[in-house]
Every structure is written in C-alpha cells, then in structure tokens.
Write a protein that holds these residues in place. Structure first.
Motif, PDB file in Angstrom:
ATOM      1  N   ARG A   4       0.860  -1.146  -0.077  1.00 51.50           N
ATOM      2  CA  ARG A   4       0.093   0.054   0.096  1.00 51.50           C
ATOM      3  C   ARG A   4       1.052   1.225   0.035  1.00 51.50           C
ATOM      4  N   TYR A   5       0.224   2.311  -0.652  1.00 47.84           N
ATOM      5  CA  TYR A   5       1.295   3.579  -0.700  1.00 47.84           C
ATOM      6  C   TYR A   5       0.294   4.737  -0.818  1.00 47.84           C
TER       7      TYR A   5
ATOM      8  N   HIS B 260       2.969   2.926   2.698  1.00 48.62           N
ATOM      9  CA  HIS B 260       2.203   2.721   3.542  1.00 48.62           C
ATOM     10  C   HIS B 260       2.420   1.393   4.315  1.00 48.62           C
ATOM     11  N   SER B 261       3.392   0.509   3.479  1.00 43.02           N
ATOM     12  CA  SER B 261       3.560  -0.706   3.982  1.00 43.02           C
ATOM     13  C   SER B 261       4.756  -1.135   3.111  1.00 43.02           C
TER      14      SER B 261
ATOM     15  N   ASP C 296       0.522 -10.335  -3.650  1.00 48.38           N
ATOM     16  CA  ASP C 296      -0.664 -10.275  -2.809  1.00 48.38           C
ATOM     17  C   ASP C 296      -1.456 -11.133  -3.045  1.00 48.38           C
TER      18      ASP C 296
END
Length: 343
Positions: free
Chosen positions: A56-57, A85-86, A204
C-alpha cells in the motif's frame, strides 16, 4: 519506522531498500545508490513509471500525461512521487545495469544435506550476512559449485523469514552440482551465493490461488507457503504436486503441517507411474478443472520442467479459461541445456 521496498528489475535482479513513510521511493533508491530511471522528479514525465505488485502507498501528485487514472488503477505508479504505507514490491522497467546496481554475493556454509531419494537432494546453508540476503518467496540464487568454475541456479525452498536457507535439487548424471552433492559435499564446506533473482515470486493474494509443482519445482512453492504461514491470506490457496514415481515424493509431511495451520490451504498430489500406490495416478492436469481455477478468478503459480509447463498451459487453454494472472518458472538441468546447445 521504515518499510522494505523490493525493486525487481527487468533482468530479474532484485534489490531491497528501506524507505520511510515521509520519503519517496525514488529518494530512498538514490540514497542506496540505485539509479532507477528518472528525469523530472516532479510527476510530470512518467519516465520512472513502474508496476506495484504488492503493498500500500500514497501515489503522490502527478499530471495525467505522466500517469492516467486507468494506469494508476491497474497498479502503475511513479516512484518519484509515491510514499509507502507498507512494504512494497515494484517491477521496474529497466535493467539492473542501467540502474547501476547488481546482485550481491554472499558467503555461506553447508549446514545440512539430506538425500531424499536417488535423484532428490536437499541442502541447507548458513549465510554469514543473512540479514543482508533478502528475497521474495519464489525467487532463486546462483550458487557456485565448489571445486569448479561453474554455478547453478536454485530456487529457495525456505521462506524469507527463516534464518537458514534451503534448496531442493534433482540430481542428474554428469551434473556439476549433482556430482558435488552426491560425491564430495561435506558439512562445513564454503559456497558463494549470488542473488536474489527472478520474476517468479508470490504477489499479494487478492483472490484464490492455485499452486502447481512438478518434481523439485515444489521448492519455490514451499517458500511461498512458509510466507503464507507467517502472513495468512484471506483467500483459499490450493496446491497440486505431481511427480514421476513414488520415490520422487518429498515433503508430504510438510504440506500436511501447512494444511493444518495455514487457513484455507489444501493440497493434492499425483504420481505419473501406473504402478504407484498414490491415490491419484497421472498428471497434475488430471486434477485441474474449471472449479479448481475458480472459473478464471484465480492466480496461478506454476513451477516444473518445460514439458509440464506447456502441458498445463495447453490444458487451461483447452478449458477455455483465462486465469486472472499466470506466473510460471521452467527449470531444465544444466547438462540438458548444454546438450541442446551442442545439438
């Protein structure tokens, strides 16, 4: 706090960097002396456009000419603008040489050696700088064959989080590594490991996944399962494992263990030999139908010899199904490749 970003280049070389939430991936890359393609740094040219395959970003600010809404929705991103974000995995449309980087070489010691059968060997290495050897589950390294000037490529059968690294190898007559593992290998031997490499790795899990293994092609799928054991998926994962004879079957107990504690994981195995005592005799394609592929709403990961890979691809096409994604890795013993080149 920082996040790990894997940069997978088009020549298969993967480099890992650390990126804080308040810096762009491009800034972190340059700090690590990795020159990913870049012109404007302002989200205006699109030169650094890459595919984010995991994580995530925040995409940052950019103009439509650099990245359209449809491209962004498909996972394309601009490293010069994105902040993580991850942990992330980015597929960079550039060679590692163009980015002025290369795979690293690590010194390792042979820690364990198991002969599962006359043709299957598993070996485990302790790496001196283990924390520096990051990899994505499914990737491989080149391992120098002791006492020779040759190297061989093997997929990790261990997970990225395990301290020791392991490999599952099919031995062949006349093979450089086969001869070493069969006749000369001793615990404590020193080996050089270069990598990681490869575009065959676990993304993912956004939908059901089907894992297909032929023989020692089980190795990278074991690495993927170890990852899923640590980070369970929200979707079912099914593995079909096929071998030629009963003696070729390995790690069924490991698969049983995974089935016991990875939520949603199931597996089947089959043996081609008509004299097998296995419940399923035949090939992996005999255990695949439209329901196994979730009528196309599935990600497929396949690793095996070329003939198996082609047979699976033809079988899926014959079902009239196009999986959501199809990732595969063919392996051919080096001796066979050299024979083919000579012919």
């Amino acid at each position: 706090m920082s996040f790990q970003v894997a940069l997978n280049f088009e020549d298969g070389i993967t480099r890992f960097i650390q990126c804080s939430p308040d810096e762009t991936v491009a800034e972190a890359s340059y700090k690590a002396r990795i020159n990913i393609p870049l012109d404007c740094r302002d989200g205006a040219c699109g030169t650094c456009k890459s595919m984010c395959e995991s994580g995530r970003y925040d995409g940052g600010d950019y103009i439509d000419e650099a990245l359209t809404d449809d491209e962004a929705a498909s996972g394309l991103c601009l490293p010069c603008q994105m902040t993580p974000h991850s942990d992330l995995v980015l597929r960079v449309p550039s060679s590692s040489a163009a980015a002025k980087t290369a795979a690293a070489t690590h010194r390792a010691t042979l820690a364990a050696l198991t002969h599962h059968s006359a043709t299957t060997v598993e070996f485990t290495l302790e790496v001196e700088d283990r924390e520096a050897l990051d990899f994505l589950p499914g990737q491989y390294v080149n391992i120098a064959v002791p006492g020779t000037d040759q190297a061989r490529s093997y997929s990790f059968s261990s997970g990225p989080g395990q301290q020791r690294i392991s490999f599952l190898v099919r031995t062949v007559d006349g093979g450089a590594m086969s001869g070493y593992l069969t006749d000369r290998a001793r615990i404590g031997d020193r080996l050089d490991v270069t990598g990681p490499m490869g575009s065959f790795y676990l993304r993912d899990i956004a939908r059901p996944a089907l894992l297909l293994a032929g023989g020692t092609g089980l190795a990278p799928l074991l690495s993927m399962l170890e990852r899923l054991a640590q980070h369970p998926a929200a979707h079912p994962v099914h593995l079909i494992y096929g071998v030629t004879t009963d003696q070729d079957l390995v790690h069924l107990d490991t698969l049983e263990d995974y089935a016991g504690f990875i939520p949603g994981f199931t597996f089947e195995h089959c043996v081609a030999d008509a004299a097998s005592t296995a419940r399923n005799r035949g090939f992996v394609t005999g255990l695949m139908d439209a329901s196994t592929l979730h009528d196309g709403d599935a990600d497929v990961y396949l690793c095996g010899p070329p003939a198996m890979v082609e047979a699976v691809r033809e079988h899926i096409a014959g079902l009239g199904i196009a999986p959501a994604s199809f990732h595969y890795e063919k392996f051919t013993p080096a001796a066979a490749r050299e024979t083919a080149r000579a012919a």
